[in-house]
Design a protein around this motif. Structure first.
Motif, PDB file in Angstrom:
ATOM      1  N   UNK A 118     -84.386  21.197 -77.643  1.00  0.00           N
ATOM      2  CA  UNK A 118     -85.521  21.216 -76.720  1.00  0.00           C
ATOM      3  C   UNK A 118     -85.270  20.142 -75.667  1.00  0.00           C
ATOM      4  N   UNK A 119     -85.277  20.554 -74.403  1.00  0.00           N
ATOM      5  CA  UNK A 119     -85.021  19.610 -73.309  1.00  0.00           C
ATOM      6  C   UNK A 119     -86.334  19.166 -72.675  1.00  0.00           C
ATOM      7  N   UNK A 120     -86.440  17.873 -72.421  1.00  0.00           N
ATOM      8  CA  UNK A 120     -87.595  17.290 -71.756  1.00  0.00           C
ATOM      9  C   UNK A 120     -87.275  17.019 -70.296  1.00  0.00           C
ATOM     10  N   UNK A 121     -88.237  17.357 -69.421  1.00  0.00           N
ATOM     11  CA  UNK A 121     -88.083  17.048 -68.001  1.00  0.00           C
ATOM     12  C   UNK A 121     -86.749  17.583 -67.495  1.00  0.00           C
ATOM     13  N   UNK A 122     -86.549  18.877 -67.666  1.00  0.00           N
ATOM     14  CA  UNK A 122     -85.234  19.456 -67.438  1.00  0.00           C
ATOM     15  C   UNK A 122     -85.357  20.830 -66.786  1.00  0.00           C
ATOM     16  N   UNK A 123     -84.257  21.306 -66.264  1.00  0.00           N
ATOM     17  CA  UNK A 123     -84.212  22.604 -65.601  1.00  0.00           C
ATOM     18  C   UNK A 123     -84.637  23.713 -66.569  1.00  0.00           C
ATOM     19  N   UNK A 124     -85.708  24.447 -66.265  1.00  0.00           N
ATOM     20  CA  UNK A 124     -86.157  25.511 -67.159  1.00  0.00           C
ATOM     21  C   UNK A 124     -85.110  26.608 -67.360  1.00  0.00           C
ATOM     22  N   UNK A 125     -84.125  26.677 -66.476  1.00  0.00           N
ATOM     23  CA  UNK A 125     -83.098  27.719 -66.586  1.00  0.00           C
ATOM     24  C   UNK A 125     -81.941  27.316 -67.503  1.00  0.00           C
ATOM     25  N   UNK A 126     -82.021  26.148 -68.148  1.00  0.00           N
ATOM     26  CA  UNK A 126     -80.956  25.699 -69.037  1.00  0.00           C
ATOM     27  C   UNK A 126     -80.728  26.744 -70.131  1.00  0.00           C
ATOM     28  N   UNK A 127     -79.564  27.405 -70.160  1.00  0.00           N
ATOM     29  CA  UNK A 127     -79.362  28.508 -71.112  1.00  0.00           C
ATOM     30  C   UNK A 127     -79.210  28.042 -72.550  1.00  0.00           C
TER      31      UNK A 127
ATOM     32  N   UNK B  41     -93.015  17.883 -67.212  1.00  0.00           N
ATOM     33  CA  UNK B  41     -94.194  17.345 -66.541  1.00  0.00           C
ATOM     34  C   UNK B  41     -94.205  17.925 -65.136  1.00  0.00           C
ATOM     35  N   UNK B  42     -95.368  18.220 -64.613  1.00  0.00           N
ATOM     36  CA  UNK B  42     -95.428  18.805 -63.269  1.00  0.00           C
ATOM     37  C   UNK B  42     -95.272  17.698 -62.224  1.00  0.00           C
ATOM     38  N   UNK B  43     -94.119  17.026 -62.303  1.00  0.00           N
ATOM     39  CA  UNK B  43     -93.861  15.906 -61.394  1.00  0.00           C
ATOM     40  C   UNK B  43     -93.800  16.358 -59.938  1.00  0.00           C
TER      41      UNK B  43
ATOM     42  N   UNK C  30     -82.029  16.156 -63.150  1.00  0.00           N
ATOM     43  CA  UNK C  30     -82.918  17.183 -62.598  1.00  0.00           C
ATOM     44  C   UNK C  30     -84.243  16.599 -62.140  1.00  0.00           C
ATOM     45  N   UNK C  31     -84.806  15.697 -62.927  1.00  0.00           N
ATOM     46  CA  UNK C  31     -86.135  15.190 -62.601  1.00  0.00           C
ATOM     47  C   UNK C  31     -86.166  14.463 -61.260  1.00  0.00           C
ATOM     48  N   UNK C  32     -85.121  13.705 -60.953  1.00  0.00           N
ATOM     49  CA  UNK C  32     -85.122  12.983 -59.681  1.00  0.00           C
ATOM     50  C   UNK C  32     -84.724  13.888 -58.521  1.00  0.00           C
ATOM     51  N   UNK C  33     -83.996  14.931 -58.811  1.00  0.00           N
ATOM     52  CA  UNK C  33     -83.698  15.916 -57.765  1.00  0.00           C
ATOM     53  C   UNK C  33     -84.974  16.603 -57.296  1.00  0.00           C
ATOM     54  N   UNK C  34     -85.835  16.999 -58.242  1.00  0.00           N
ATOM     55  CA  UNK C  34     -87.058  17.689 -57.842  1.00  0.00           C
ATOM     56  C   UNK C  34     -88.037  16.738 -57.176  1.00  0.00           C
ATOM     57  N   UNK C  35     -88.012  15.458 -57.528  1.00  0.00           N
ATOM     58  CA  UNK C  35     -88.875  14.482 -56.845  1.00  0.00           C
ATOM     59  C   UNK C  35     -88.472  14.364 -55.375  1.00  0.00           C
TER      60      UNK C  35
ATOM     61  N   UNK D 216     -89.577  17.359 -53.427  1.00  0.00           N
ATOM     62  CA  UNK D 216     -91.027  17.404 -53.202  1.00  0.00           C
ATOM     63  C   UNK D 216     -91.447  16.470 -52.076  1.00  0.00           C
ATOM     64  N   UNK D 217     -90.870  15.263 -52.050  1.00  0.00           N
ATOM     65  CA  UNK D 217     -91.190  14.331 -50.960  1.00  0.00           C
ATOM     66  C   UNK D 217     -90.768  14.925 -49.620  1.00  0.00           C
ATOM     67  N   UNK D 218     -89.528  15.393 -49.551  1.00  0.00           N
ATOM     68  CA  UNK D 218     -88.982  15.894 -48.285  1.00  0.00           C
ATOM     69  C   UNK D 218     -89.777  17.090 -47.765  1.00  0.00           C
ATOM     70  N   UNK D 219     -90.107  18.026 -48.648  1.00  0.00           N
ATOM     71  CA  UNK D 219     -90.833  19.224 -48.210  1.00  0.00           C
ATOM     72  C   UNK D 219     -92.235  18.873 -47.725  1.00  0.00           C
TER      73      UNK D 219
END
Length: 330
Positions: free
Chosen positions: A140-149, A157-159, A188-193, A196-199
């Motif tokens: 089980x992956x935490x704070x990770x890409x949901x597509x992880x096979x 977390x909805x960061x 992954x978590x810092x990539x999505x952060x 989100x800031x940039x967008x």
């Protein structure tokens, strides 16, 4: 103390106690009786004989929790939540830090697949997982890409929503020159952060965003903030920090540069650690439910071990506005 004592205190059969404490009661024992068993076990201090149960079930009743570091309150809370749920189901938790966020790390056991039932891991420690992934254990992956096979489930977390909220908060206060103090961590978590800031800034009229990448630490945050605040061009009016530790460093830099927070500069964080209310002014940040995060991850792992399809989950976060953010200076 035996299961018979628990059964007597709860007013149920020993078979019911066994079903509840092995988490196999659903559809066989009522919710009221299950709650009575758990309550009686807690009050009596009953702990199942895990060694005997392991021999019967062919399991070790042990889960591995892989986190990047143990020096932050966030991951301590994740462990607390995971360990609480594990104990409720007769599991133990082995905590395995991956120092310096690097990997791959060696297998912590002679053979993880024979010493463990499953693994819960933070994406920030993903580099330590190569050996463990090859062991065929439920993951089980935490704070990770949901597509992880390779993950049986992901718990996030909805960061991105939280980062959008805190960035939008600054924009609504009139800030148009923002700097993102971004954690220099390949996960992954810092990539999505960052996305989100940039967008969010891109969607605001006349708003500008610069990014300064830095290691996570108060001195690192201070150095990065100082560089952002003393560089060429107009000084930024707001710093969006990837976590509260970097934000604490940014507050220190502002004070040493003679800038008032929030009159001259707004600073925001993410995590809502105890540190957020220890600094002055108190920190506007994104609250992350760390303990529930760990608990949800453990529930997903136990579901997988019980042959149930674990559900990937995204937990909500919330913006907490405090004194470190204010209107943009004129």
């Amino acid at each position: 103390m035996t299961s018979r004592d628990v059964a007597r205190a709860a007013g149920v059969s020993q078979a019911a106690v066994s079903l509840v404490l092995s988490d196999k009661w659903r559809g066989r024992v009522s919710e009221a009786k299950a709650a009575a068993v758990r309550g009686a076990a807690r009050e009596l201090g009953y702990r199942p004989n895990l060694a005997a149960r392991s021999l019967r079930l062919g399991r070790t009743r042990t889960a591995l929790l892989v986190v990047p570091v143990l020096t932050t309150e966030f991951f301590a809370r994740v462990h607390t939540g995971a360990a609480r749920v594990a104990a409720e189901h007769g599991f133990g938790v082995v905590l395995y830090p991956s120092p310096e966020l690097v990997g791959p790390a060696p297998d912590p056991f002679a053979s993880a697949s024979t010493a463990l039932d499953g693994v819960i891991a933070s994406s920030m420690a993903a580099g330590a997982l190569s050996t463990l992934r090859d062991g065929g254990l439920p993951l089980v992956m935490l704070d990770s890409d949901p597509a992880d096979p390779q993950a049986a489930a992901t718990v996030n977390l909805d960061i991105p929503a939280g980062i959008r909220d805190v960035t939008r908060h600054l924009l609504e206060l009139g800030h148009r020159r923002l700097v993102h103090l971004a954690a220099d961590v390949d996960s992954w978590t810092f990539t999505v952060r960052a996305r989100a800031v940039a967008e969010t800034v891109r969607a605001a009229p006349e708003a500008e965003l610069a990014t300064v990448r830095t290691r996570i630490g108060v001195p690192d945050g201070e150095a990065a903030a100082r560089a952002a605040l003393t560089g060429p061009g107009p000084r930024p009016t707001a710093l969006v920090c990837d976590d509260d530790i970097l934000a604490a460093g940014a507050l220190k830099a502002a004070r040493r540069l003679g800038l008032r927070v929030p009159q001259d500069l707004s600073v925001t964080g993410c995590d809502d650690l105890p540190l957020a209310t220890a600094v002055e002014p108190e920190l506007t940040t994104v609250h992350l439910p760390a303990e529930e995060f760990g608990a949800t991850g453990m529930r997903a792992l136990i579901a997988a071990l019980d042959g149930r399809a674990p559900t990937s989950v995204t937990l909500p976060v919330r913006l907490v506005v405090r004194g470190s953010s204010g209107s943009a200076p004129e």
